[in-house]
Design a protein around this motif. Structure first.
Motif, PDB file in Angstrom:
ATOM      1  N   ASP A  39      15.310  60.759  23.715  1.00  0.00           N
ATOM      2  CA  ASP A  39      16.683  60.204  24.471  1.00  0.00           C
ATOM      3  C   ASP A  39      16.527  60.691  25.772  1.00  0.00           C
ATOM      4  OD1 ASP A  39      17.871  59.333  21.825  1.00  0.00           O
ATOM      5  OD2 ASP A  39      18.491  61.562  21.374  1.00  0.00           O
ATOM      6  N   MET A  40      16.103  59.507  26.577  1.00  0.00           N
ATOM      7  CA  MET A  40      16.156  59.418  27.785  1.00  0.00           C
ATOM      8  C   MET A  40      17.338  59.367  28.737  1.00  0.00           C
ATOM      9  SD  MET A  40      12.669  59.883  27.961  1.00  0.00           S
ATOM     10  CE  MET A  40      12.359  59.883  29.929  1.00  0.00           C
ATOM     11  N   THR A  41      17.821  60.339  29.682  1.00  0.00           N
ATOM     12  CA  THR A  41      18.735  60.033  30.503  1.00  0.00           C
ATOM     13  C   THR A  41      18.660  59.224  31.721  1.00  0.00           C
ATOM     14  OG1 THR A  41      18.432  62.046  31.569  1.00  0.00           O
ATOM     15  CG2 THR A  41      20.250  62.251  29.780  1.00  0.00           C
ATOM     16  N   ALA A  42      17.300  59.417  32.211  1.00  0.00           N
ATOM     17  CA  ALA A  42      16.620  58.238  33.151  1.00  0.00           C
ATOM     18  C   ALA A  42      15.764  57.424  32.730  1.00  0.00           C
ATOM     19  CB  ALA A  42      16.334  59.052  34.304  1.00  0.00           C
ATOM     20  N   ALA A  43      15.751  55.966  32.837  1.00  0.00           N
ATOM     21  CA  ALA A  43      15.061  55.332  32.391  1.00  0.00           C
ATOM     22  C   ALA A  43      13.516  55.518  33.093  1.00  0.00           C
ATOM     23  CB  ALA A  43      15.131  53.791  32.578  1.00  0.00           C
ATOM     24  N   PRO A  44      12.483  55.588  32.166  1.00  0.00           N
ATOM     25  CA  PRO A  44      11.126  55.935  32.859  1.00  0.00           C
ATOM     26  C   PRO A  44      10.561  54.594  33.761  1.00  0.00           C
ATOM     27  CG  PRO A  44      11.026  55.023  30.540  1.00  0.00           C
ATOM     28  CD  PRO A  44      12.467  55.138  30.733  1.00  0.00           C
TER      29      PRO A  44
END
Length: 123
Positions: A39-44
């Motif tokens: 669950d990424m809080t910032a997009a890769p």
């Protein structure tokens, strides 16, 4: 000692050795960024996949599928010059919130093909 008694253990060792050699002859996905299920809080900004052995980038690839089942544009696969078992794929546009699927296929330096997929989320 008879030839029959010696042949069976030697044959068994050959089978085990051949099986182990075959298992190592494929590029299996060892790790990835973003990680499967992350669950990424910032997009890769890029996808990084690490394999068990070197791969041929010209015969390997991936698709990034977005929340609406559309293919997300990615850049050209690059290998790390210091690590031919790692590929890096830039993502051309910022990802929005949602669930993403990575579908990959890799051809190892010895010509064997593997494939798989995993998901991650952007919040």
């Amino acid at each position: 000692m008879s030839l029959k008694r010696i042949s069976l253990p030697v044959f068994a060792l050959l089978l085990v050795g051949f099986g182990m050699q075959q298992a190592q002859a494929h590029a299996h996905l060892k790790s990835q960024y973003p990680a499967a299920g992350a669950d990424m809080t910032a997009a890769p900004q890029a996808l990084t996949l690490n394999f068990s052995e070197g791969i041929e980038p010209g015969f390997s690839g991936l698709s990034l599928i977005g929340p609406d089942n559309a293919v997300i544009p990615t850049g050209k696969i690059k290998t790390d010059p210091a690590n031919p078992a790692q590929i890096i794929v830039p993502i051309e546009k910022p990802l929005t919130a949602g669930s993403y699927q990575v579908q990959w296929h890799a051809v190892s330096v010895d010509g064997h093909k593997t494939q798989g997929d995993y998901r991650f989320n952007v919040k």
